[in-house]
Design an enzyme around this catalytic site. Sequence first.
Site, mmCIF file in Angstrom:
data_model
loop_
_atom_site.group_PDB
_atom_site.id
_atom_site.type_symbol
_atom_site.label_atom_id
_atom_site.label_comp_id
_atom_site.label_asym_id
_atom_site.label_seq_id
_atom_site.Cartn_x
_atom_site.Cartn_y
_atom_site.Cartn_z
ATOM 1 N N GLU A 60 -3.614 2.558 1.757
ATOM 2 C CA GLU A 60 -3.084 3.132 0.518
ATOM 3 C C GLU A 60 -3.507 4.598 0.395
ATOM 4 O O GLU A 60 -2.725 5.453 -0.029
ATOM 5 C CB GLU A 60 -3.592 2.330 -0.689
ATOM 6 N N HIS B 265 0.809 -1.231 0.000
ATOM 7 C CA HIS B 265 0.000 0.000 0.000
ATOM 8 C C HIS B 265 0.840 1.277 0.000
ATOM 9 O O HIS B 265 0.324 2.363 -0.201
ATOM 10 C CB HIS B 265 -0.880 0.055 1.248
#
Length: 284
Positions: free
Chosen positions: A123, A71
């Site tokens: 993310e 991420h």
Amino acid sequence: MRVLLVEHAGFCFGVKNAIETVLRASARGSVCTLGELIHNRRTVDELALRGIFSVDSPQQVATRQVVIRSHGAAPETYEALSRLGVEIVDATCPFVRRIHEKARALARDGIQILVIGQKEHPEIVATMGWAGPGAVLIDSMAQACALRHYERACVIGQTTYSMEKRDLLLAEIARHVDELEVFNFVCATTSLRQKEVLALRSRCDTVLVVGDWGSANTRKLYELARQGCQAYLIADAQDPVLSRLDPDSTCGITGGASAPPQALEEIVAGLKARYSCVIETIAT
Ligand code: F3S
């Protein structure tokens, strides 16, 4: 029972890369991951058995190396780790990195950034860090409708976002911006899997989506599947739903980007053990 498999299910490129990276680092010395490496309990438990644990913040790192997961991480996180003097092993997925680099360039050039994604997703937490304080996060039609007017803006977003929802939000965002750039942000893996689940649901009575509830891309596959047929999100072959299926039905199987391939294989084996199965792989 007719069992339909898709071509792309289970670990994606970014997840495979993250797992291989952490195992290589572990062979060199002590290592932890900043946050759980992937959203899959089975894999996280297997890593723990090898002595690889996750920590929640840079301050908790007590190993020689720390892995940034697929991420990615915000610039402040890299800075905090550098100050600690720990070796950073970066397993950020290249598709995510490309978006973070775009965010950094846009912020440097003073261009308004609009980010489509889920606020809590790691993310997107990282992306917002690269995009800077002026970036605006959008995850609902209400938020898109409430945007003010911009002369110029660029949209970036979450690699695993629903393409259907992205398109609806983009149509509304376009009404608020004179000069709009849309950076392609849903990764190829995600778009392929979402297309495949649409094909599956139109041909199946039931679709089994393999993965964990904690995985956003897996939940999205499940949501898409259940809009067209009966769907279940299951982690492994122990799930009781395997014994409750209609032997004369068609059952599709797909899996999220963090679903271990062994889990998918065991589920197919579980169906074969219970029913007389004809297995096919569908091409989309
Ligand atoms: Fe990367 Fe897409 Fe997987 S962004 S981590 S390949 S879901």
